[in-house]
Write a protein that holds these residues in place. Structure first.
Motif, PDB file in Angstrom:
ATOM      1  N   LYS A 240      73.394 -41.506 -12.187  1.00  0.00           N
ATOM      2  CA  LYS A 240      73.368 -42.955 -12.435  1.00  0.00           C
ATOM      3  C   LYS A 240      73.763 -43.268 -13.874  1.00  0.00           C
ATOM      4  O   LYS A 240      74.545 -44.181 -14.143  1.00  0.00           O
ATOM      5  CB  LYS A 240      71.960 -43.505 -12.145  1.00  0.00           C
ATOM      6  CG  LYS A 240      71.979 -44.562 -11.078  1.00  0.00           C
ATOM      7  CD  LYS A 240      70.661 -45.288 -10.961  1.00  0.00           C
ATOM      8  CE  LYS A 240      70.918 -46.783 -10.937  1.00  0.00           C
ATOM      9  NZ  LYS A 240      69.750 -47.584 -10.618  1.00  0.00           N
ATOM     10  N   ARG A 258      74.173 -50.212  -8.432  1.00  0.00           N
ATOM     11  CA  ARG A 258      73.057 -49.914  -7.526  1.00  0.00           C
ATOM     12  C   ARG A 258      73.513 -48.853  -6.521  1.00  0.00           C
ATOM     13  O   ARG A 258      74.704 -48.751  -6.193  1.00  0.00           O
ATOM     14  CB  ARG A 258      72.577 -51.179  -6.801  1.00  0.00           C
ATOM     15  CG  ARG A 258      73.503 -51.637  -5.720  1.00  0.00           C
ATOM     16  CD  ARG A 258      72.913 -52.789  -4.913  1.00  0.00           C
ATOM     17  NE  ARG A 258      73.832 -53.121  -3.818  1.00  0.00           N
ATOM     18  CZ  ARG A 258      73.680 -54.182  -3.035  1.00  0.00           C
ATOM     19  NH1 ARG A 258      72.681 -55.019  -3.212  1.00  0.00           N
ATOM     20  NH2 ARG A 258      74.543 -54.407  -2.058  1.00  0.00           N
ATOM     21  N   LEU A 259      72.541 -48.057  -6.055  1.00  0.00           N
ATOM     22  CA  LEU A 259      72.852 -47.045  -5.052  1.00  0.00           C
ATOM     23  C   LEU A 259      72.261 -47.479  -3.719  1.00  0.00           C
ATOM     24  O   LEU A 259      71.123 -47.934  -3.666  1.00  0.00           O
ATOM     25  CB  LEU A 259      72.240 -45.690  -5.445  1.00  0.00           C
ATOM     26  CG  LEU A 259      72.539 -45.162  -6.851  1.00  0.00           C
ATOM     27  CD1 LEU A 259      71.982 -43.743  -7.001  1.00  0.00           C
ATOM     28  CD2 LEU A 259      74.031 -45.151  -7.112  1.00  0.00           C
ATOM     29  N   ARG A 260      73.070 -47.327  -2.668  1.00  0.00           N
ATOM     30  CA  ARG A 260      72.581 -47.603  -1.313  1.00  0.00           C
ATOM     31  C   ARG A 260      72.664 -46.308  -0.527  1.00  0.00           C
ATOM     32  O   ARG A 260      73.572 -45.511  -0.750  1.00  0.00           O
ATOM     33  CB  ARG A 260      73.478 -48.637  -0.622  1.00  0.00           C
ATOM     34  CG  ARG A 260      73.169 -50.064  -0.958  1.00  0.00           C
ATOM     35  CD  ARG A 260      74.084 -51.007  -0.172  1.00  0.00           C
ATOM     36  NE  ARG A 260      75.486 -50.905  -0.550  1.00  0.00           N
ATOM     37  CZ  ARG A 260      76.459 -50.460   0.236  1.00  0.00           C
ATOM     38  NH1 ARG A 260      76.186 -50.046   1.470  1.00  0.00           N
ATOM     39  NH2 ARG A 260      77.701 -50.419  -0.178  1.00  0.00           N
ATOM     40  N   PRO A 261      71.770 -46.103   0.431  1.00  0.00           N
ATOM     41  CA  PRO A 261      71.874 -44.886   1.239  1.00  0.00           C
ATOM     42  C   PRO A 261      73.189 -44.872   2.002  1.00  0.00           C
ATOM     43  O   PRO A 261      73.675 -45.916   2.434  1.00  0.00           O
ATOM     44  CB  PRO A 261      70.713 -45.009   2.225  1.00  0.00           C
ATOM     45  CG  PRO A 261      69.824 -46.061   1.683  1.00  0.00           C
ATOM     46  CD  PRO A 261      70.635 -46.955   0.822  1.00  0.00           C
ATOM     47  N   GLY A 262      73.781 -43.688   2.130  1.00  0.00           N
ATOM     48  CA  GLY A 262      75.037 -43.566   2.868  1.00  0.00           C
ATOM     49  C   GLY A 262      75.077 -42.222   3.566  1.00  0.00           C
ATOM     50  O   GLY A 262      74.089 -41.494   3.570  1.00  0.00           O
ATOM     51  N   PHE A 271      74.923 -41.455  -1.070  1.00  0.00           N
ATOM     52  CA  PHE A 271      74.816 -42.906  -1.286  1.00  0.00           C
ATOM     53  C   PHE A 271      76.162 -43.557  -1.562  1.00  0.00           C
ATOM     54  O   PHE A 271      77.132 -42.905  -1.930  1.00  0.00           O
ATOM     55  CB  PHE A 271      73.841 -43.268  -2.415  1.00  0.00           C
ATOM     56  CG  PHE A 271      73.531 -42.154  -3.359  1.00  0.00           C
ATOM     57  CD1 PHE A 271      72.372 -41.388  -3.183  1.00  0.00           C
ATOM     58  CD2 PHE A 271      74.371 -41.863  -4.420  1.00  0.00           C
ATOM     59  CE1 PHE A 271      72.082 -40.348  -4.048  1.00  0.00           C
ATOM     60  CE2 PHE A 271      74.081 -40.833  -5.292  1.00  0.00           C
ATOM     61  CZ  PHE A 271      72.925 -40.062  -5.107  1.00  0.00           C
ATOM     62  N   GLU A 272      76.149 -44.844  -1.324  1.00  0.00           N
ATOM     63  CA  GLU A 272      77.296 -45.675  -1.695  1.00  0.00           C
ATOM     64  C   GLU A 272      76.925 -46.319  -3.015  1.00  0.00           C
ATOM     65  O   GLU A 272      75.780 -46.722  -3.209  1.00  0.00           O
ATOM     66  CB  GLU A 272      77.516 -46.792  -0.661  1.00  0.00           C
ATOM     67  CG  GLU A 272      77.555 -46.337   0.770  1.00  0.00           C
ATOM     68  CD  GLU A 272      78.928 -45.841   1.203  1.00  0.00           C
ATOM     69  OE1 GLU A 272      79.879 -45.976   0.390  1.00  0.00           O
ATOM     70  OE2 GLU A 272      79.036 -45.311   2.311  1.00  0.00           O
ATOM     71  N   ASP A 274      77.505 -49.343  -5.638  1.00  0.00           N
ATOM     72  CA  ASP A 274      78.052 -50.694  -5.838  1.00  0.00           C
ATOM     73  C   ASP A 274      77.956 -51.062  -7.311  1.00  0.00           C
ATOM     74  O   ASP A 274      77.067 -50.602  -8.028  1.00  0.00           O
ATOM     75  CB  ASP A 274      77.217 -51.740  -5.065  1.00  0.00           C
ATOM     76  CG  ASP A 274      77.232 -51.497  -3.561  1.00  0.00           C
ATOM     77  OD1 ASP A 274      78.139 -50.805  -3.088  1.00  0.00           O
ATOM     78  OD2 ASP A 274      76.312 -52.014  -2.885  1.00  0.00           O
ATOM     79  N   THR A 291      77.963 -61.345  -1.816  1.00  0.00           N
ATOM     80  CA  THR A 291      76.804 -60.464  -1.969  1.00  0.00           C
ATOM     81  C   THR A 291      76.495 -60.227  -3.450  1.00  0.00           C
ATOM     82  O   THR A 291      75.411 -59.780  -3.803  1.00  0.00           O
ATOM     83  CB  THR A 291      77.067 -59.079  -1.347  1.00  0.00           C
ATOM     84  OG1 THR A 291      78.197 -58.497  -2.015  1.00  0.00           O
ATOM     85  CG2 THR A 291      77.368 -59.178   0.141  1.00  0.00           C
ATOM     86  N   TRP A 293      77.898 -57.921  -5.071  1.00  0.00           N
ATOM     87  CA  TRP A 293      78.113 -56.496  -5.313  1.00  0.00           C
ATOM     88  C   TRP A 293      79.448 -56.029  -4.728  1.00  0.00           C
ATOM     89  O   TRP A 293      79.895 -56.546  -3.704  1.00  0.00           O
ATOM     90  CB  TRP A 293      76.995 -55.666  -4.666  1.00  0.00           C
ATOM     91  CG  TRP A 293      75.655 -55.927  -5.275  1.00  0.00           C
ATOM     92  CD1 TRP A 293      74.715 -56.787  -4.795  1.00  0.00           C
ATOM     93  CD2 TRP A 293      75.126 -55.342  -6.465  1.00  0.00           C
ATOM     94  NE1 TRP A 293      73.612 -56.781  -5.622  1.00  0.00           N
ATOM     95  CE2 TRP A 293      73.835 -55.900  -6.658  1.00  0.00           C
ATOM     96  CE3 TRP A 293      75.591 -54.415  -7.392  1.00  0.00           C
ATOM     97  CZ2 TRP A 293      73.019 -55.556  -7.734  1.00  0.00           C
ATOM     98  CZ3 TRP A 293      74.789 -54.064  -8.458  1.00  0.00           C
ATOM     99  CH2 TRP A 293      73.508 -54.634  -8.628  1.00  0.00           C
ATOM    100  N   GLU A 295      81.559 -52.479  -3.525  1.00  0.00           N
ATOM    101  CA  GLU A 295      81.427 -51.050  -3.259  1.00  0.00           C
ATOM    102  C   GLU A 295      82.516 -50.285  -4.008  1.00  0.00           C
ATOM    103  O   GLU A 295      83.692 -50.578  -3.858  1.00  0.00           O
ATOM    104  CB  GLU A 295      81.564 -50.819  -1.752  1.00  0.00           C
ATOM    105  CG  GLU A 295      81.163 -49.442  -1.333  1.00  0.00           C
ATOM    106  CD  GLU A 295      81.399 -49.226   0.159  1.00  0.00           C
ATOM    107  OE1 GLU A 295      81.011 -50.109   0.952  1.00  0.00           O
ATOM    108  OE2 GLU A 295      81.987 -48.190   0.502  1.00  0.00           O
TER     109      GLU A 295
END
Ligand code: DAH
Length: 353
Positions: A240, A258-262, A271-272, A274, A291, A293, A295
């Motif tokens: 990060k 920000r990190l999203r689960p992927g 993670f993805e 954004d 949004t 954000w 990607e």
């Protein structure tokens, strides 16, 4: 025999006058011929001397020869004078002001994608990453198997692949390996780790290929930047921090991520990533589908099977990996809304960078 009537004084004045008035070399040449040429007036005088009585011949002969020399010298001086005048006049016309700014040569410049690639490399190199490259024609094993994407696994469907027909004479070289145009830069992780022991930090810029229909955000070939960092203790926190730093430096302004689960087969967890939308500063707009954000990349912690594939013990090593679209990055930076522009060769587009 008639004694010629010779008036040298008059001849001298006439000739001198004409020479002085001559404007150019041609005129001067004509005058010279008129007096001193084969049939020139003075030449005639010299020829007629023999017809004079001796005493007079000596006197007039001397004077005539003096006049001949005089006119020669006069003509030579006049030639110099005219040449000098011509020189001055051309200098006036062809005058060059060396202090004037020169004409700028039209030089080409780097393609926007090259500029973005260079900038990205520069930023990561400052953070201790080396730049590594790999082949565009890959084997199935590097592109898929070694990255924990086994044959017949549905995960292969994520990458629409352009398979290559192998020429007969090459079949024996790489046993049972089908060749393809790499669908991502991730196989270079494998190539690098097979040859280099950790700790390691690399980025891999390169061209990748997809068997896809094109539209404003899809091309059959585009560019990615892969990243890999492996050490005894590398965590998502390191990832990060590094990515945050990269975006900040790249876009030259504060950026939130920000990190999203992927899901990616070669990382766990995946993670993805954004980043906050630059167009609306995260408030929500049409660019970010309201949004706030955007990607930017896929990433995750290197999967144990990937370490195993390159002969490293997953118990001893940890790492993060990421892959981002270079084109996407360039589109964000320069506010370009169609990826196909990069490959169109349209100078009206390219001249803007
Ligand atoms: N190779 C992936 C792709 O082309 C991108 C990617 C995702 C690369 C996650 C990574 C990663 O290294 O960890 O879609």
């Amino acid at each position: 025999m008639k004694t010629p009537n010779i008036d040298l004084k008059n001849l001298k004045n006439k000739a001198k006058n004409e020479i002085e008035k001559a404007e150019d070399l041609k005129e001067l040449n004509d005058i010279f011929k008129r007096y001193l040429g084969k049939r020139g007036e003075l030449t005639q005088v010299l020829r007629s001397l023999e017809r004079l009585p001796k005493a007079k011949r000596v006197k007039v002969g001397k004077e005539a020869n003096e006049l001949k020399n005089f006119l020669r010298i006069k003509c030579e001086q006049k030639v110099k004078e005219i040449k000098e005048k011509i020189k001055k006049e051309t200098a006036k016309i062809e005058w060059i002001d060396i202090t004037r700014p020169g004409k700028k040569l039209v030089l080409g410049h780097l393609h926007p994608l090259s500029q973005v690639k260079n900038k990205t490399e520069e930023i990561f190199q400052l953070m201790g990453f080396s730049v590594v490259e790999g082949p565009e024609v890959e084997t199935e094993w590097y592109n898929f198997d070694a990255l924990n994407i086994p044959k017949d696994h549905p995960a292969r469907d994520i990458w629409d692949t352009l398979w290559l027909k192998e020429p007969e004479n090459q079949k024996s070289k790489i046993k049972n390996q089908k060749l393809l145009l790499r669908t991502h830069t991730s196989p270079v992780q494998i190539r690098y780790m097979k040859k280099n022991n950790p700790p390691l930090r690399i980025i891999v810029p390169g061209r990748v290929f997809r068997h896809e229909a094109t539209d404003a955000s899809h091309e059959i070939n585009f560019y990615q930047i892969e990243g890999l960092m492996v050490d005894k203790k590398v965590t998502v926190v390191n990832f990060k921090a590094i990515i945050q730093e990269f975006f900040q430096k790249f876009f030259e302004k504060p950026i939130k991520i920000r990190l999203r689960p992927g899901f990616f087969p070669f990382t766990e967890p995946s993670f993805e990533v954004d980043m906050s939308c630059l167009a609306c500063k995260g408030k929500g707009c049409s660019v970010c589908s309201h949004t706030g954000w955007l990607e930017m990349m896929g990433a995750g912690m290197v999967h144990p099977n990937v370490f195993k594939a390159v002969g490293l013990n997953p118990k001893n090593w940890q790492g993060f990996a990421f892959g981002m679209g270079l084109d996407r990055l360039a589109m964000m930076k320069y506010k370009i809304n169609d990826i196909r522009l990069f490959y169109s060769g349209d100078l009206r587009f390219l001249h803007q960078f």
